[in-house]
Design a protein around this motif. Structure first.
Motif, PDB file in Angstrom:
ATOM      1  N   ILE A   1       0.837  -1.203   0.000  1.00  0.00           N
ATOM      2  CA  ILE A   1       0.000   0.000   0.000  1.00  0.00           C
ATOM      3  C   ILE A   1       0.869   1.249   0.000  1.00  0.00           C
ATOM      4  N   SER A   2       1.888   1.273   0.855  1.00  0.00           N
ATOM      5  CA  SER A   2       2.701   2.492   0.978  1.00  0.00           C
ATOM      6  C   SER A   2       3.369   2.861  -0.346  1.00  0.00           C
TER       7      SER A   2
ATOM      8  N   HIS B   1      -9.298  -2.372   4.511  1.00  0.00           N
ATOM      9  CA  HIS B   1     -10.250  -3.009   5.418  1.00  0.00           C
ATOM     10  C   HIS B   1     -11.623  -3.218   4.809  1.00  0.00           C
TER      11      HIS B   1
ATOM     12  N   LYS C   1      -4.713  -9.129   4.253  1.00  0.00           N
ATOM     13  CA  LYS C   1      -5.843  -9.063   5.199  1.00  0.00           C
ATOM     14  C   LYS C   1      -6.979  -9.959   4.707  1.00  0.00           C
TER      15      LYS C   1
HETATM   16  C1  LIG Z   1      -2.610  -2.711   6.591  1.00  0.00           C
HETATM   17  C2  LIG Z   1      -2.730  -1.326   6.077  1.00  0.00           C
HETATM   18  C3  LIG Z   1      -1.683  -0.740   5.380  1.00  0.00           C
HETATM   19  C4  LIG Z   1      -0.383  -1.488   5.167  1.00  0.00           C
HETATM   20  O1  LIG Z   1       0.511  -0.777   4.388  1.00  0.00           O
HETATM   21  P1  LIG Z   1       1.707  -1.556   3.636  1.00  0.00           P
HETATM   22  O2  LIG Z   1       2.417  -0.506   2.932  1.00  0.00           O
HETATM   23  O3  LIG Z   1       1.014  -2.524   2.702  1.00  0.00           O
HETATM   24  O4  LIG Z   1       2.511  -2.256   4.669  1.00  0.00           O
HETATM   25  C5  LIG Z   1      -1.868   0.542   4.894  1.00  0.00           C
HETATM   26  N1  LIG Z   1      -3.035   1.213   5.066  1.00  0.00           N
HETATM   27  C6  LIG Z   1      -4.070   0.663   5.741  1.00  0.00           C
HETATM   28  C7  LIG Z   1      -5.346   1.420   5.894  1.00  0.00           C
HETATM   29  C8  LIG Z   1      -3.937  -0.614   6.277  1.00  0.00           C
HETATM   30  O5  LIG Z   1      -4.938  -1.139   6.956  1.00  0.00           O
END
Ligand SMILES: *Cc1c(COP(=O)(O)O)cnc(C)c1O
Length: 409
Positions: free
Chosen positions: A95-96, A198, A221
């Motif tokens: 995600i980041s 989520h 997740k």
């Molecule tokens: C789990 C989660 C992440 C995780 O970020 P990564 O870069 O994939 O480690 C980011 N944003 C949300 C809202 C999450 O729940």
């Protein structure tokens, strides 16, 4: 409660899916919102990729077993689960990293506007990445504005380049209206990036229908892709000509032409930056097959029925009075978890885990009960409630062993 749970489980059309997962029989697992359970097919697939493809076919596997195309193939598996037509989803990175690419792209598409609008209390990495970008580009090109989620609409203005929001908040489990907030962003001339960490995999998501511009999501997740699974990104077709800053060789139109000059690939492929992690992608590819034939409305109904049963049980047992419940009762505003705040939240979460009910804790005081409709049962709700009751009755959270927090909660 227990009899009711048995009847619910007997009538649950999704109940047979639980056997597709390898779960410890003596535990109740309510942390699929952080790490999804392991689908048996994922384990078999990784073994096959290692022993037959990697060991046996070695480098020929890139073509022979389509390793090269996995980010697109897995992206196409994800697309119908997030309401996206073909050609807009890529499985890659986290995600980041994906947010870095997409935020930069969104700013590129909105010259003259510099504000990234975020909600207070959203997942921190979103803000951290936005901050890093602001530092790199300078404040006249990029700055952050953070307001309470209820004030996002009125905060949108002529300086807003992009609204970035989680569809379901990780702390409270509150779900926001993708349709209404995307429309509001567009009316203000801004773009909308949705974080589906989520929501995707627990409920239908309607990216195309809501006219979302971009989205990111997580593989580990509700998609059950494993620890550190690759995430995914969505780029609406109309935006796919934009430049993204991580112009690595796998996003090149022809990676194996080894040209000196970067030429961005066609469509969503240009959002891939580098060599995909094949073992993790193989796990993800297999894990997503669990969703084959699953109706997402049925999945959503079960998710709501599970959280309803838990919320009702908290009320009828009187446990509710001991906590501040952060999760809305309103179905349209609820994700797939129940979050309870308590001064002794850390101790309570640890006592629950020690008694076999796996929940998690989010600072400063939140105990999260995540319900994964693919494998959680109504019997799990009943066990969670009775265990919580005994933890409170015995004040088990006061144990001195729970005085310090470890690195990962
Ligand atoms: C789990 C989660 C992440 C995780 O970020 P990564 O870069 O994939 O480690 C980011 N944003 C949300 C809202 C999450 O729940």
């Amino acid at each position: 409660m227990r009899d009711g749970a048995q009847i619910h489980d007997a009538n649950d059309r999704l109940a047979p899916l639980r056997s597709l997962f390898d779960l410890p029989p003596d535990k109740v697992y309510l942390d699929g919102i952080s790490l999804g359970a392991m689908p048996r097919v994922a384990c078999a697939a990784v073994q096959q990729v290692m022993l037959q493809q990697w060991a046996g076919d070695l480098i020929a596997s890139w073509n022979k077993h389509d390793w090269i195309d996995l980010p697109r193939i897995v992206g196409e598996q994800i697309a119908p689960l997030v309401g996206a037509a073909s050609g807009q989803v890529l499985c890659a990175d986290t995600i980041s990293v994906n947010l870095f690419k997409l935020l930069a792209s969104a700013l590129e598409l909105r010259p003259g506007r510099s504000v990234i609008l975020l909600a207070e209390n959203d997942f921190p990495t979103d803000g951290y990445i936005a901050q890093g970008l602001a530092h790199m580009l300078g404040n006249d090109r990029c700055q952050l504005r953070r307001v309470p989620a209820t004030k996002l609409e009125e905060a949108l203005d002529g300086d807003t380049a992009v609204l970035l929001l989680s569809e379901v908040n990780y702390r409270s489990g509150e779900r926001y209206s993708m349709r209404e907030l995307t429309r509001a962003a567009h009316e203000a001339g801004a773009l909308a990036i949705w974080n589906l960490a989520h929501s995707a995999g627990a409920m239908p998501v309607y990216l195309d229908a809501c006219k979302a511009d971009f989205a990111v999501g997580c593989g580990s997740k509700f998609f059950n892709g494993g620890p550190g699974a690759p995430g995914f990104l969505y780029v609406a077709e109309r935006h796919q000509n934009v430049v993204q800053p991580l112009s690595g060789w796998f996003g090149h139109r022809h990676p194996f032409s080894f040209e000196e000059r970067y030429r961005a690939g066609e469509g969503v492929q240009r959002f891939q930056a580098w060599t995909p992690p094949i073992l993790s992608m193989a796990a993800m590819h297999a894990a997503l097959r669990v969703f084959d034939g699953v109706n997402l409305d049925t999945l959503r109904s079960k998710s709501l029925a599970l959280t309803d049963a838990f919320l009702d049980g908290l009320q009828s047992s009187g446990i509710a009075a001991e906590f501040r419940c952060l999760t809305p009762r309103d179905h349209t505003r609820r994700g797939s978890q129940v979050s309870l705040a308590h001064e002794q939240g850390w101790g309570i979460s640890q006592a629950l885990i020690e008694r076999g009910v796996i929940v998690d804790f989010r600072a400063p005081d939140i105990v999260r009960f995540g319900f994964a409709p693919l494998y959680n049962r109504f019997a799990d709700v009943a066990t969670a409630l009775s265990t919580l009751q005994s933890v409170l009755d015995e004040r088990a959270y006061e144990d001195a062993r729970y005085a310090a927090c470890p690195a990962v909660t």
